[in-house]
Every structure is written in C-alpha cells, then in structure tokens.
Motif scaffolding. Structure first.
Motif, mmCIF file in Angstrom:
data_model
loop_
_atom_site.group_PDB
_atom_site.id
_atom_site.type_symbol
_atom_site.label_atom_id
_atom_site.label_comp_id
_atom_site.label_asym_id
_atom_site.label_seq_id
_atom_site.Cartn_x
_atom_site.Cartn_y
_atom_site.Cartn_z
ATOM 1 N N ARG A 99 0.841 -1.196 0.000
ATOM 2 C CA ARG A 99 0.000 0.000 0.000
ATOM 3 C C ARG A 99 0.870 1.237 0.000
ATOM 4 N NH1 ARG A 99 -5.134 -0.545 3.042
ATOM 5 N NH2 ARG A 99 -5.601 -2.771 3.206
ATOM 6 N N PRO A 100 0.455 2.260 -0.754
ATOM 7 C CA PRO A 100 1.241 3.492 -0.781
ATOM 8 C C PRO A 100 1.123 4.247 0.541
ATOM 9 C CG PRO A 100 -0.776 3.775 -2.032
ATOM 10 C CD PRO A 100 -0.736 2.339 -1.612
ATOM 11 N N THR A 101 2.170 5.003 0.872
ATOM 12 C CA THR A 101 2.133 5.840 2.078
ATOM 13 C C THR A 101 1.379 7.141 1.791
ATOM 14 O OG1 THR A 101 4.339 4.969 2.451
ATOM 15 C CG2 THR A 101 3.567 6.645 3.976
ATOM 16 N N ILE A 118 -3.677 5.684 -6.820
ATOM 17 C CA ILE A 118 -3.441 4.951 -8.060
ATOM 18 C C ILE A 118 -4.796 4.594 -8.670
ATOM 19 C CG2 ILE A 118 -2.476 2.853 -9.085
ATOM 20 C CD1 ILE A 118 -0.504 2.777 -6.698
ATOM 21 N N HIS A 119 -4.948 4.908 -9.965
ATOM 22 C CA HIS A 119 -6.133 4.470 -10.710
ATOM 23 C C HIS A 119 -5.718 3.459 -11.753
ATOM 24 C CE1 HIS A 119 -7.941 8.148 -9.084
ATOM 25 N NE2 HIS A 119 -9.134 7.594 -9.379
ATOM 26 N N ILE A 120 -6.527 2.419 -11.890
ATOM 27 C CA ILE A 120 -6.382 1.547 -13.051
ATOM 28 C C ILE A 120 -7.727 1.602 -13.764
ATOM 29 C CG2 ILE A 120 -5.966 -0.785 -13.892
ATOM 30 C CD1 ILE A 120 -4.265 -1.291 -11.421
ATOM 31 N N GLY A 121 -7.716 2.090 -15.014
ATOM 32 C CA GLY A 121 -8.996 2.338 -15.682
ATOM 33 C C GLY A 121 -9.754 3.385 -14.887
ATOM 34 N N ASP A 122 -11.033 3.158 -14.672
ATOM 35 C CA ASP A 122 -11.840 4.101 -13.905
ATOM 36 C C ASP A 122 -11.762 3.822 -12.416
ATOM 37 O OD1 ASP A 122 -12.701 5.088 -16.298
ATOM 38 O OD2 ASP A 122 -14.420 3.703 -16.392
ATOM 39 N N GLN A 123 -11.114 2.708 -12.078
ATOM 40 C CA GLN A 123 -11.165 2.262 -10.697
ATOM 41 C C GLN A 123 -10.043 2.881 -9.873
ATOM 42 O OE1 GLN A 123 -10.422 -1.930 -10.217
ATOM 43 N NE2 GLN A 123 -11.647 -2.069 -8.352
ATOM 44 N N LEU A 124 -10.424 3.454 -8.758
ATOM 45 C CA LEU A 124 -9.421 3.934 -7.807
ATOM 46 C C LEU A 124 -8.959 2.694 -7.019
ATOM 47 C CD1 LEU A 124 -7.947 6.246 -6.276
ATOM 48 C CD2 LEU A 124 -9.917 6.279 -4.732
ATOM 49 N N VAL A 125 -7.721 2.249 -7.238
ATOM 50 C CA VAL A 125 -7.304 1.004 -6.589
ATOM 51 C C VAL A 125 -6.556 1.245 -5.284
ATOM 52 C CG1 VAL A 125 -7.287 -0.384 -8.687
ATOM 53 C CG2 VAL A 125 -5.215 0.834 -7.991
ATOM 54 N N SER A 137 -7.726 8.395 1.720
ATOM 55 C CA SER A 137 -8.999 7.834 2.179
ATOM 56 C C SER A 137 -8.830 6.417 2.711
ATOM 57 C CB SER A 137 -10.001 7.813 1.028
ATOM 58 O OG SER A 137 -9.601 6.850 0.067
ATOM 59 N N GLY A 138 -7.653 5.850 2.486
ATOM 60 C CA GLY A 138 -7.435 4.471 2.936
ATOM 61 C C GLY A 138 -8.034 3.447 1.980
ATOM 62 N N ALA A 139 -8.585 3.922 0.863
ATOM 63 C CA ALA A 139 -9.176 2.971 -0.094
ATOM 64 C C ALA A 139 -8.082 2.054 -0.643
ATOM 65 C CB ALA A 139 -9.839 3.734 -1.229
ATOM 66 N N PHE A 140 -8.419 0.793 -0.764
ATOM 67 C CA PHE A 140 -7.421 -0.143 -1.275
ATOM 68 C C PHE A 140 -8.118 -1.339 -1.897
ATOM 69 C CE2 PHE A 140 -4.498 -3.741 -0.817
ATOM 70 C CZ PHE A 140 -3.400 -3.228 -1.474
ATOM 71 N N VAL A 141 -7.745 -1.630 -3.128
ATOM 72 C CA VAL A 141 -8.279 -2.824 -3.790
ATOM 73 C C VAL A 141 -7.184 -3.879 -3.772
ATOM 74 C CG1 VAL A 141 -9.176 -3.754 -5.947
ATOM 75 C CG2 VAL A 141 -9.755 -1.419 -5.247
#
Lengths: 318, 563, 375
Positions: free
Chosen positions: C65-67, C71-78, C83-87
């Motif tokens: 996970r980035p500090t 990072i987006h891949i396509g339309d998806q915020l991965v 925000s702590g979002a993480f795929v």
C-alpha cells in the motif's frame, strides 16, 4: 564442557565399567523413600568403609530393571516395598540364605530364609482437617454423604499395598464389596499411584485419601501440611519392606554386612526417622507401631486378577 | 539428466553416507528394538533362553481391555493431531509469511513447553485448575471438570507437543517464501483461497511429517493421560504397558507385546504420511536465490499478536506459573496466603547445591551431546532417505521413527536387554554412555523429520554444482546441504536438547548407579513428598535449560539466520 | 516462438499514479511519483537496483500500500492513501510475470496457466480453450501436462507469460522477467513479448535494469533514481535529450565532467583540464556538469588540442576487440572514465586526446534549477 566431553567419550567408546566390577562395594536396588537409602549408605560407609552403589526407583521400576538384567545381574541387595517380591523370589530360589544376628527381635512374620523386613508401612486414611468435613474414624465412615466427591484412592492395579487393602477389606465378612460400592456411589476417584492420590487432598480439591501410605502422610504432616493420618479402628493392612541378597551377588560378604547395618540400632533409628515402623520390635519410634494397630491379613489364595477386575468394574475403570 | 542424477545419488555421496549411517542406526536403534520384539515373542529372553515362543500372546492379546485401549489410543492420538494442527499450522504459517511482531520472542516462548517435563506440566495444570487450585484461589473459578476429561488430556498434550508442528511449518513456509502466494493474488485469487490452493499444498510435507511426530508422541505418552483421565476411566495402551511394569509380577513380555502394537499403529500412520508426502514433493529452494520479504499484517497485527500471546500464555506461562507458585509456597495445603510464601524450597536447593548443580551439569551435557549427535546423524539419515529412495533407505526412515512410538520405559528395557548381554565384549551399560544411547535413540526422530522436510525442498542441482566444483560427497553434505537446511536442523536440535535435558522415564530405569540428572533429582523430591522442592528444582532447570535456546536465538539473529 | 494471430485487438486500461510515495519506517523508497500510462501503452521502469522500480510495480499490483498518493487503473481507484481505499491484488484484474517465475510447483503447466481463469469461475470448456490459446501464443502447447519444474528456464518464463495474459487483464506487470535468462534468449523473448503486447493491445509496465531491454519493449521509458522519476520519455528522446547528469550516467551516454566556470572557461574538477566552450553554452552559471555525448568526442592524436581548450586528454586503461572494432576504456581523472568505440586498437597506458564537438555538448548548471541548456 568437560563433562560434555566425558559424555561423548563414554557414548562413543562404550567403556565397560559396571558396578559389580568395583572392589569393596555393594550394589543396592531399592524402592523409596529416597532420603532413607542415602542416609543408610552414608552410615554404612562410615562404619565399614564399603561403598554403596544405589539404584533407587519405584518398586515396579526396580523389578523391571532386575528382570531385564537377569541375563547378567548387577544388584547385590534388593529392597522392595512389596512383601510379595521376597516370597516369590524365595520360591524361585533367587535368594541367598542369610539370617542377620541383628534380626533376633524382628517378629517371625517379618522374616524368612533369605529375606527380612527393613521397615513397615501401613495403609491409613489421610484426611485434610481444613476440608470442612468431619474427621473420619473408620473406612466405612467415608461412604457417608459428607464425603461425596471428596475421596481419592491409590490405584490397586499400580500399588501393591492398595491391592492388599482391597483384598483384605473385601474378604471381611461384614464388609465385602459393599464398602467399595458405597465409595463408588460417593464418587471416589482413583487417580493413579500413591502420590497422585494424595496431591488433590493437600490442595483441597478432595478431602481424604482412602488407603494412603502412612509414612508419606506422616512426613507431610511433619512438614506442616494440613493432613492427618488416621488408622481405622476396624484394622488395616501393613506393607513390610523386604531386604534380600541375590544368589547371583558377587559381593555376598559386603551384602550381609549391609543387611546387618540396616538392622542395627543406628540403621533402625534411621528407618524410624522416616516415619516407617522399624522392623525390630525393640526399636522405638515416634508413631503408632504394629502392636498399636489392628492388622488385617490377606488370604494368599486370593485371586488377584479377579479382585482387580471387580474393583475396576466397580469404579468404571474399564 | 535424470539418469545421471540417479547414478550420482546411488554411487556418490548418498551411497557413502548410507554406508556411514546404516551401521550406526543399527547399533543405536535396531539393536535395542530387536530385543523388544524378541522379548514380546520369547518370555524368557531376559535370561537368554529362547523357550516357549509366543506363549504369552494369547493372554496379552485376548485381554478384554485391549480393543478399548487401542481405540482410546487412536482417538487420543488423532485428537491431539487434530487440535495441534488447528493451533500450530496457523501459527507456523503466520510466522513464516508475515512480519509478526516479537517473532523471535514467540520462537523462544514456544520452545518452553518442551523444557517442561510432561509430568511436571500435568501436575502444574492440576494444581492450577482443579477445585481449590490456584485459579480458584485467585479468581474463584475452577476447570477441574474439563481438565480431568478426555478433552482436558488433549488440551494439555497439545500444549506440550504443538511446538513440533509450529517450528516445522514456520521454517518450511518461510523458506518457500511469499512469492507463490503473491503470484496467486495477482492471478485473481483472494487471500483465503490462495492459502488453501497454494500455501497449504506446498506446506503439506512439513505438516504431515510433524503431525506424524505428534501422533507418535501422543500414543506413547503415559504421564498426562494417567494423571488426568485415568480417574474418569479413560485408559490407553500405555496404561496397560505401565501397569505391567509397575507392580510385581513384572510382565516384560506383555509390555513388549503391547509396545509392538503401538509400533504397528505408528507404522500405519507412517505409511499414510509417506503417501501424502511422496505425491507432493516440491523443490522450492532452487539455484536462483531470491529475497524473501515477509508481508505486513496491517490491521491483523493485533489479533495475530493476541493469538500468539494466548497460545504462549497457555503453553508456557500457565504451567510455569503454577510450578513457580508451588515452589514458592511452604505447604500445598497452606494455599496462596501471604504467610505461606517462602523461598525455603529454593534455599534448600542451594543448600544442597552440590547435588543439584551436579545434576544440572550432567543433564545439560547429556542434552548437548544428544543434540549434536542426533543433529548430525539425523541429517545424514534424512539425506539418504530423501535422495536415495530405495527400499533400504525407507527402512532406515521408519527405523528412526520407531523409538518415538514406543514408551520410553520399554525402549529402556530394550536397551538393558540388549546391552547387558554377557557375551558383549564391551558395553556402555551402567555408564553414562547408555543414557546418551537412550536419548539419541528416543530423540533421533526430530532431526530426521525436520531435515527430511527441509531436504525435500533443496534442488539436486545445488549439490551437483558443488560436486562439479570439486567437492566430495561428505564435503557437499557439510558445506552445502547442512548450511542450507541449518535453520530446520537447529530447531530440531534445540528440541532434542530441551527434551534430553529433562527426560525421566527412560532415565529412571537406565541411569548408571550413582548418576544424578535433573529429572531424577526432581523425581526423588516428589518421592520424598517434597513437591515444593521438586517444583523449585524444575523452575531452575527450566530457566537454565532455556538459556541455551535463547543464546542460540540471539546468535542466529546476529548471523542473520532465520530463527 | 510467440504468435499473436488470434488476438482480439482489445485495449488495456489507462493507469494513473498521482503523488504516490512509499516509506518503510524512516526509509523513503518512493517519493511523490506521478505517472500516467495510456491504454495499450508499454512503459518501462528503468533504474539501478534499489531505485524503487520494483516497489512501484508492487504498488501497482496491490502487493503493498502506498504511504501517500493514489493509483487508478482504468476508472477504478485502486489505492488512495488519504482515504485508505485499497483494492487487493485479486480484484485488480491484472497479470504479472515474476522475476523468478513463481510457477506453482504443485500444479501442471496447464493448471498454472488456467488458474486466473479458474479464479474468475470460467467454465471448464472455455478455460481449456483459452489455456490452449495462451500456451499456443507462447509456443508451448505441447507441454501443457508437464510439471513446471521439468521445463527449461526460457520455457518456464513463457509459461509465466501465458499465465499473466490468459485472462486478458487490463494491465500486465513485468518484474525483471528476463534477468534470469541468457542474453540470446533474452533478446529473442523481449521482441516476442513486445509483439504480443502490441497485438493484444495490453497496457503494460515493465521493470528492468537493462536499458537495451527497456528500449526494445517500451513506448516510453521512465528512469528511476532514489525514489524519483528523473525522466520519462520515448527511448529516442531519452538518448537525445537527457534531462540530468544522472540520466546520462545511468544510460552511459557519454562523459559527465563536473566543472567550475572561470572567465568563460571551464575548469574540470581536479584541475587537470581547462576547456573553452563557445559562448552561450554556460549562460552565466558558476558551476555545473558538462555532458559530452559519445558522438561529441572523436579520438585524435596527441597534437596539443588539449591546450586550445577544445580537446580533453585521457589514458587508455584497456582495449577490447569487439568484432567490428575496439571497445576502449579511457580514464581522465580518478573518477571520470568512459567506454569509447575505436576502429583501431589503442595501446594500454597511452595518452590520447579526444576532440570535442561543442555543438553536441550539454551543460547542466548547479546553481540554477536543473534546466536543460543546449547550443
């Protein structure tokens, strides 16, 4: 590090150095109590200059080692906690005939050709006064409701004296198996050998041992444990501890001297000090002696296996 | 390619090592065990008489308890295996894959159960959990009902043996590394599924090998089931063996015969384990070195640490705490009251420091000696077994498991029968050497299983490279293989050390006259009724025994090796 | 070896990395990286070991996970640190080829390749067809039932490639995939991989430390150094217009000489050389790095050009025959050396002048913002 080297050397070089090769020594295989044999060995060495090599274990382990060594015996003297050992060794003609001059005051039923008692223990009730139960006076008291769930007993399949107690008590016409059925109904547990039976009573998980070895309980009490040893008024069994010299012994003179020493005043005093009853009737001890107890006999024709089976069945230990 | 490998294995280092190992194992293991079997068949073998063969079979085999005891043995062994794997496999995998906080500490803590003699641990648990035990004195709760039941036995035995699985699995997993798992995640596999599909299959050899050890240990253990479950009528084969050896008349043939049954059960387990492992033989340590990075636990840090801490508390702290409490109270019946606490027991040990220190010195030396010998011998045996794959090497493999399945007391009887034969020109019997023989015989299974699992992962090409570089068979073994699998061997040697330093059952029967070991010292205290002093000695023995694993752990850490 | 005739010509997803950093404790491995990869584009991350390229790849894969940053891949915020979002990796629909292949030893080749499809619950029949197709593309249809351990290194790498592309992921990641292979295999595979990616129209990020490999495969190459992207450009642009001495140094494009300016002349550090560049190259700065591309240097005899300030003299350390000429290692100072090409053998230990073509020289001033100045 030095002893590591010794270990490795011994392991690899396989030096032959067995006990009976040493001069001026006697090898004694003995059941407990542990402190006793050390004191006897030290006293004997002081008096005669002869070394005592001791192998000490439970009676079972002593017998197992003797049995396994029978192709090439090592022991000179054997001290067992079971009288049966002496009678059957005598029957198999394994024992050297010897009657110590010091054995004169040993009662006849505690000696035979080739064996003589070192000391005697008896079975008793060991009761924890802090348990909140009334003090029992006899075996049958323990079938009362106050003791429900609070009794332990050594396993007769693992302890020879416990077996004798069962055999003797069940042979009593007025008791029979009813006593043990009552104990089973009172949820008596049979957790193993003598020590395992006593431990729960010391901590208070249980209140009373049915058939505790008296000297263990007495010495615990002497150490300040909350335990009281009660000799039931209807009688109990005793377990004389026989000493014998094996015929295969190559140190028979030293062995005889050792027997003499154990039966000497000094030796018997040491025996008495461990809370065992001395074998000699003229030696005093600070505890009830044979003459004070009502002793129950075990019929030698009793079928041991049948008794043990019935006992196991009664206590659901099958 | 295959053919040349095969040739070099048979005629090269494998053959040489086989030639070195086979006679040693024969003397160490086969010779005494042969006498156990002979004893089972010929009742009078102890007198050197081959008379009345099989005369005791009927009586022993038609014992009406035999079937129930055998089933109980299987049930106990199976349950301990099951619960051990539920506890130790996750712990080992977490330790191997992730950066677990205090990882080194857990390794040391999980070694502690091994330094506690099982009879002390069982007694410790009894004193802690029985009615009016320490727990009830402190919190008012007691778990006597649970402790003195079948599952109580399984619970206590699992806590005694789970480290075997933990160490095997964690070493295996970390040597595999997380890369296979990462590849699966990238390929679209969720974490739990990757675990089932990738990690678990790759770890199967280590799990199977260590569970086999656990099974073998739990079917031969006497003290714990006897102390905890005998009162509820749960008896196992070892109970029968012990009964035959505990009071006159001693029945050596019957005990031996029952032991042979135990060996047969173990043999079945061995065959099962062999099937599982031989179909999944993967070489994951290739010639291409790669950095292993332990993954971060993230939000799972705290639950994982809790898990380690709970198991560590139950396995190491609880029994020791109970032992320490017993050692530092004047009387047991006095309980945990202020005026009952005393350092008397410890003081007495120091007063008798000569005897106690001598016993400690002997035990530590015996432990070290056994660890070194079994470490080398076990690795060599495993090498022959893994690389040579012949029938004779498989026999060697099973031979090294057998002592683990036979109760120590019967192995001791076998050793006496074998080494006290009058026709032997020299014998270690009645010297301390027989204890070395006994410990090596009893404990060889650990290094063999551990080295076996580790060696299976090492690619043959690493050896071939060394041979091409001019190293001979023995050199390849010591310079290439030993270092590669060293973490596993070290873990096994520490286990051997810990067990050998406190072994009682075989020692009590075999100890040369006059020899004192820690276990004997403790046992004598119990015999004399000095439970507190025996416990005090246990505390000191555990503390001193642990210093060596701790020192090794610190050293290994400094070396950058995995421990 | 690799064929892509059956490609569907679909396009991969764009990738956008914004302000992404990665720190381990106090150690910063990546610092505020911005990177945009167009759909179907192949970007190579090039740099020495420890520069952070593998870390960036692992962030894209979701293996860490980035500090900071997102990072987006396509339309998806991965991944989004704020925000702590993480795929997690398994839900990013990506493929990856690992340096050590990471083929699962307990599965056959076909099972390895089919694994990503299995994870998508694709039915047996379609799976088998696509496994066969993917293995066909890498020329390994005949080894489907073998265990990976029995294959050669090149074959294992192609199986890993087939596994990475079989599910037509929107992004394929390569982690130094060819570094374990021999040079010849590497050169042929890199061409094949490039062709396959273009045919399939896949977006790809390719980590390597070999610039030949990067130039051969990538549309654009990002040079990473100490956690920063120094330059990201098409290969021709990188070679033609490197933005900093580090880029030059890493790509080994020529000679970098740290220098002080004195009266319009350049005193090369160490004091042994004094050069007279044309006016306009230096532009008023007081010190900087002079970059002389190989093409700006020509071996001359020791004719005194050094005195005129238009040549630099160096000692030949070593000449090595390369088939069509000689690779000559020349040393100018303790720390300054270059490998040159020469048609003739130059004797070891001899001193030679190199004439400078000032029109090809670059000047990187120290005291100004690193702006490229070029005559």
């Amino acid at each position: 590090m030095k002893s590591l080297k010794t270990v490795l050397l011994a392991g690899f070089a396989c030096l032959a150095l067995s006990g009976n090769a040493m001069a001026q020594s006697v090898t004694v295989y003995t059941a407990g109590p542990g402190g006793l044999i050390e004191k006897l060995a030290a006293g004997f060495k002081d008096e005669t200059g002869i070394d005592v090599n001791v192998f000490q274990a439970t009676t079972g382990k002593v017998m197992a080692r003797l049995e396994a060594e029978s192709a090439n015996p090592v022991a000179d003297v054997v001290i067992s906690a079971s009288w049966k050992t002496a009678t059957s060794f005598a029957k198999k003609d394994m024992l050297l005939d010897y009657t110590s001059a010091n054995a004169k005051t040993v009662p006849d039923f505690l000696k035979g050709p080739g064996y003589v008692a070192q000391g005697i223990s008896a079975l008793a009730i060991a009761w924890n006064p802090k348990s909140g139960t009334p003090k029992p006076a006899d075996w049958s008291d323990l079938t009362k409701a106050e003791y429900k769930d609070l009794i332990t007993m050594p396993d007769p399949a693992q302890s020879g004296s416990a077996y004798e107690l069962v055999a003797a008590l069940t042979a009593q016409p007025d008791l029979g198996w009813k006593l043990f059925e009552g104990l089973a109904a009172n949820k008596m547990i049979v957790p193993g050998a003598n020590a395992q039976a006593l431990n729960p009573v010391l901590q208070g998980a249980k209140a009373v041992v049915f058939g505790a070895v008296d000297y263990i309980g007495l010495s615990q009490a002497a150490k300040g444990e909350s335990i009281e040893v009660i000799f039931p008024k209807s009688g109990t069994v005793i377990a004389p501890r026989p000493m014998m010299i094996l015929k295969t012994s190559s140190h028979q003179d030293e062995a005889k001297k050792f027997i003499d020493y154990v039966l000497s005043d000094a030796g018997q005093a040491m025996v008495a000090k461990t809370q065992l009853m001395p074998a000699r009737s003229d030696v005093k001890a600070d505890r009830p002696l044979i003459a004070d107890l009502k002793i129950l006999e075990v019929d030698p024709k009793t079928d041991r296996k049948a008794v043990l089976d019935r006992f196991a069945k009664t206590f659901g230990m099958e | 390619m295959r053919l040349t490998h095969l040739k070099s294995r048979v005629f090269g280092s494998g053959g040489m090592i086989f030639a070195a190992v086979a006679p040693v194992l024969t003397i160490l293991v086969a010779f005494p065990l042969l006498f156990v079997v002979l004893q089972a068949i010929f009742p009078d073998i102890a007198r050197g008489i081959f008379a009345n063969p099989f005369s005791r079979f009927v009586e022993t085999l038609f014992d009406k308890h035999l079937i129930a005891w055998t089933l109980n043995t299987l049930m106990l062994g199976g349950s301990v295996v099951l619960v051990s794997s539920l506890v130790a496999v996750p712990l080992g995998i977490l330790r191997g894959l992730f950066r677990v906080p205090f990882a080194g500490l857990w390794d040391v803590v999980f070694l502690v159960p091994f330094t506690i003699p099982p009879y002390i641990a069982a007694l410790g648990w009894i004193m802690a959990l029985q009615p009016r035990g320490y727990l009830e004195q402190i919190t008012g709760l007691n778990f006597g009902g649970f402790l003195f039941s079948f599952w109580g036995v399984v619970f206590v035995m699992t806590l005694n043996v789970f480290p075997v699985v933990y160490f095997a699995v964690s070493r295996m997993v970390s040597s595999i590394g997380g890369r296979y798992l990462e590849a699966a995640r990238v390929a679209g596999c969720p974490p739990m599924r990757s675990f089932w599909r990738i990690t678990l299959p790759l770890t199967t050899p280590a799990i199977a090998a260590s569970l086999l050890l656990v099974f073998a240990m739990s079917i031969e253990e006497f003290g714990t089931p006897a102390a905890l479950a005998a009162r509820s009528g749960f008896l196992v084969l070892v109970t029968g063996i012990e009964q035959r050896l505990s009071d006159y008349p001693i029945d050596l043939p019957g005990a031996s015969l029952l032991s042979v049954i135990l060996v047969l059960i173990a043999m079945a387990a061995f065959v099962l384990q062999h099937r599982i492992v031989s179909r999944r033989d993967f070489q994951t340590v290739s010639g291409k070195p790669g950095a292993n990075r332990a993954a971060e636990l993230g939000v799972w840090r705290i639950p994982v640490v809790m898990f380690f801490a709970i198991i560590g508390f139950l396995g190491a702290v609880m029994p020791i705490l109970s032992v320490v409490l017993t050692a530092s109270t004047r009387t047991i019946s006095g309980g945990l009251t202020a005026d009952n606490f005393s350092t008397e027991n410890f003081a007495e040990i120091f007063a008798n420091s000569g005897g106690a220190m001598e016993a400690l010195g002997t035990s530590l030396s015996l432990g070290l000696g056994a660890a070194v010998i079994t470490g080398i011998l076990g690795t060599m045996t495993a090498y022959v077994v893994v690389r040579q794959r012949t029938v004779s090497s498989r026999i060697l493999d099973f031979l090294t498991l057998m002592p683990n399945t036979i109760p120590g007391v019967v192995v001791a009887v076998g050793l006496i029968l074998a080494w006290n034969q009058p026709w032997l020109p020299v014998t270690p019997y009645n010297t301390i050497g027989v204890l070395v023989l006994a410990y090596c015989c009893l404990l060889l299974p650990y290094p063999v299983r551990y080295a076996n699992a580790a060696l299976r992962q090492v690619s043959v090409s690493l050896e071939d490279a060394a041979r091409v570089a001019g190293a001979g068979g023995i050199k390849v073994f010591f310079r290439i293989l030993m270092p590669l699998i060293f973490p596993s061997i070290l873990a096994a040697m520490l286990l051997v050390f810990a067990v050998a330093a406190r072994e009682l059952v075989a020692t009590i029967l075999l100890a040369p006259i006059g020899t004192k070991t820690v276990a004997l010292f403790i046992w004598r205290q119990f015999e004399q009724g000095s439970v507190g002093m025996g416990m005090a000695m246990s505390v000191m023995a555990i503390a001193i025994t642990m210093t060596i694993p701790v020192a090794v752990a610190i050293w290994a850490r400094k070396q950058g090796r995995l421990f | 070896m690799i064929s892509a005739e059956n490609s569907a010509g679909q396009t991969g997803s764009p990738v956008v990395v914004t302000g992404t950093s990665q720190r381990f404790g106090r150690n910063t491995v990546l610092e505020a990286i911005d990177l945009a990869v167009a759909p179907g584009e192949v970007v190579a991350l090039l740099g020495p070991s420890g520069c952070g390229k593998t870390t960036l790849l692992r962030l894209l894969a979701g293996l860490s996970r980035p500090t900071t940053g997102s990072i987006h891949i396509g339309d998806q915020l991965v991944a989004d640190a704020s925000s702590g979002a993480f795929v997690p990796p398994e839900r990013r629909s990506i493929g990856m080829v690992f340096q050590d292949y990471a083929l699962w030893p307990h599965m056959t080749v076909a099972q390895n390749v089919g694994f990503p499809l299995e994870m998508q619950n694709i039915g047996r029949a379609e799976r088998d067809a696509r496994i066969a197709e993917a293995l066909g593309m890498v020329g390994l249809g005949h080894v489907a039932d073998r265990q990976p351990g029995t294959l050669s290194g090149g074959q294992q790498q192609r199986v890993a490639l087939a596994r990475a592309i079989v599910s037509r992921p929107r992004l394929v990641l390569f982690d130094e995939p060819l570094s374990n292979l021999d040079r010849e295999l590497r050169e042929s595979l890199v061409v094949d991989i490039a062709a396959l990616l273009r045919k399939l129209g896949m977006t790809a990020v390719y980590v390597t430390h070999d610039h030949g490999e990067a130039f051969a495969i990538a549309d654009r190459v990002a040079i990473l150094h100490s956690g920063h992207i120094l330059q990201i450009d098409a290969p021709e642009q990188l070679v033609g217009k490197p933005v900093s001495p580090q880029v030059v140094d890493f790509l080994k494009l020529g000679l970098v000489l740290p220098a002080e300016v004195q009266n319009g002349d350049l005193i090369i550090r160490g004091g042994k050389h004094r050069l007279s560049p044309p006016a306009g190259l230096i532009n008023g700065s007081r010190s900087g790095d002079l970059f002389l591309p190989r093409s700006a240097l020509r071996a001359a005899s020791a004719d005194g050009g050094a005195q005129k300030g238009n040549a630099i003299s160096g000692t030949v350390v070593h000449s090595m025959f390369r088939g069509d000429g000689y690779a000559v290692q020349m040393r100018f100072d303790q720390n300054i050396a270059i490998e040159m090409f020469s048609a003739t053998r130059l004797g070891d230990g001899t001193i030679h002048d190199l004439d400078i073509s000032w029109d090809r020289a670059f000047w990187y001033p120290h005291d100004a913002a690193p702006a490229l100045s070029h005559t």
